[in-house]
Design an enzyme around this catalytic site. Sequence first.
Site, PDB file in Angstrom:
ATOM      1  N   THR A 387      21.357  65.834  47.651  1.00 12.73           N
ATOM      2  CA  THR A 387      21.855  64.442  47.384  1.00 12.73           C
ATOM      3  C   THR A 387      21.248  63.623  48.473  1.00 12.73           C
ATOM      4  O   THR A 387      21.341  62.174  48.310  1.00 12.73           O
ATOM      5  CB  THR A 387      23.291  64.286  47.321  1.00 12.73           C
ATOM      6  OG1 THR A 387      24.090  65.302  48.262  1.00 12.73           O
ATOM      7  CG2 THR A 387      23.735  65.033  45.584  1.00 12.73           C
ATOM      8  N   GLU A 388      21.143  63.827  49.771  1.00 11.86           N
ATOM      9  CA  GLU A 388      20.719  63.073  51.057  1.00 11.86           C
ATOM     10  C   GLU A 388      19.917  63.979  51.718  1.00 11.86           C
ATOM     11  O   GLU A 388      20.281  64.876  52.335  1.00 11.86           O
ATOM     12  CB  GLU A 388      21.812  62.387  51.450  1.00 11.86           C
ATOM     13  CG  GLU A 388      22.767  61.554  50.952  1.00 11.86           C
ATOM     14  CD  GLU A 388      23.701  60.784  51.739  1.00 11.86           C
ATOM     15  OE1 GLU A 388      24.495  60.020  51.423  1.00 11.86           O
ATOM     16  OE2 GLU A 388      24.036  61.298  53.035  1.00 11.86           O
ATOM     17  N   ASN A 389      18.525  63.373  52.013  1.00 15.23           N
ATOM     18  CA  ASN A 389      17.804  63.897  53.191  1.00 15.23           C
ATOM     19  C   ASN A 389      16.561  62.881  53.529  1.00 15.23           C
ATOM     20  O   ASN A 389      16.153  62.394  52.772  1.00 15.23           O
ATOM     21  CB  ASN A 389      16.977  65.050  52.660  1.00 15.23           C
ATOM     22  CG  ASN A 389      16.285  65.767  53.656  1.00 15.23           C
ATOM     23  OD1 ASN A 389      14.853  65.927  53.467  1.00 15.23           O
ATOM     24  ND2 ASN A 389      16.745  66.404  54.877  1.00 15.23           N
TER      25      ASN A 389
END
Length: 559
Positions: A387-389
Amino acid sequence: MLPRCAISVCHVFVLVLCLSSAEDFDWTKNDHGSFYYGTFPAGFSWGAGSSAYQTEGAWDKDGKGLSIWDVFSHKKGKIQQNDTGDSSCEGYHKIKDDVGLMKELKLNHYRFSISWPRLIPTGIKSDHINEKGIQYYNELIDHLLENKITPIVTLYHWDLPQFLQERYGGWQNISMVNHFNEFANLCFERFGNRIKYWMTFNNPWSVAVEGYETGEHAPGLRLRGTGAYKAAHHLIKAHAKVWHTYDTQWRAKQKGLVGISLSGHWGEPVDISNQKDIEAAERYVQFYLGWFATPIFHGDYPQEKSYIKGTCDFLGVGHFTTRYITQKNHPSARSSSSYFTDRDLAELVDPRWPDPGSEWLYSVPWGFRRLLNFVKSQYGNPMIYVTENGVSEKILCTELCDDWRIQYFKDYTNEMLKAIKDGVNVKGYTAWSLLDKFEWDEGYSERFGLYYVDFRNKNKPRYPKASVQFYKRIISSNGFPNQREVENWRRKAVETCSTSNQLLAAEEQRSTAANILRLIHDPLTSHMEMVTEIVVPTVCTLSILLSAVFLMFLLRRRN
């Protein structure tokens, strides 16, 4: 309200159970390996993300209520350069423009959050529902679907209604569980016929620790030793209640999934042959990820065990960096008890790790594969969406030719591909983030975006960085076909960004000229304003032009 001793016993119990269930993960095996050329599974979903407060702006428009971040950012000294998210990227007014950027990128999905106070100004559903807020998200969702982009929605990305903080103490109070459930139920009712992927919370670790322990984030409370644990307890219960609400009232007709997005750095033992270092590294990961994941997946949580266990249809994983971990040589005194001293460990970094942006963010790609495999072994190989990188830059004159971001995305997505080959059930990846945006306590001093946003310009124009073209190629190829082609992607991305740099430089020249004319007519303007609005953009313009010329020169020499 739980007494401090009950909270401490509760969480120690959870973490002991976490440690006893970790036997499947091999801490002594760390195969960095070489770059792997290959493709992701068919149907793998590629996306980019954002959050409401960071990008929408329009903080007091169309009936929106105050959030804790509206209030916190308006307090002097809380945010770098006293920045606020009042206007941010003006995403509230740029739905079509931004969806156009996503379409150009060929994104399969877009992750965004819904602002609780934009829908329910006080946070209490019975008080008032703001239909203009409902209309905004309806338009965003519909426009995404019209362009064949799947919306993935986060219900809470840190912007609690200020009224709930003032009246009840926010996430320190158990009443938040029911209020959040009513907000979520409203979202299911109004948007659920089109949304198939919901996440209750984004990175509840940050909500609890940075909001109620260190005070770095809104609401800025420093309740050392108790604040984080109490907030986390209520966040876990709120997540479970919302999952059950969807499961009993909406799942049959809407056929969606409800998960949670948990963030965590990877912790690697300094000495993989030293049992104390291994135990310290595991504590590090458990105090980040396991704190929330273990109750949800294993039910290892006193009193609410059966109600919380299994309340996750998929797991969102946010990850940016890694630390080396070792046992602390000198235990902390009991009088200084806090979340951080409770972990009883020391964090180290390798000075050779690249660190182009945020002071905490080092590029350590192999840690990503390790974390994903840890999740697989600990939690029964759940369906995962990253979901976040992503990676930031922290320089005065932002360079659109962001070679370091290209390298970061290349290396991290490749480690994710290796994890999938290991058997990890990763279904999608979300680059963080689509746009440069308000970065919480760092304001606009750090930029994570694929697209550069000119925050000095009231229209907030977007310019593609080189990483846009590179990420687009990964998406189109669903992976990495061969070395020659991947190197060609990089070369073409640099060629494209040189043109973008020239466009940005021309725009900055126009903006600088306009500022000079304005200041000539305003004799009361201070010297400092002249420095920040004229001298700095002029220096940036020159450096952008010079870098563009230099890159074009290098490319011509190569050819």
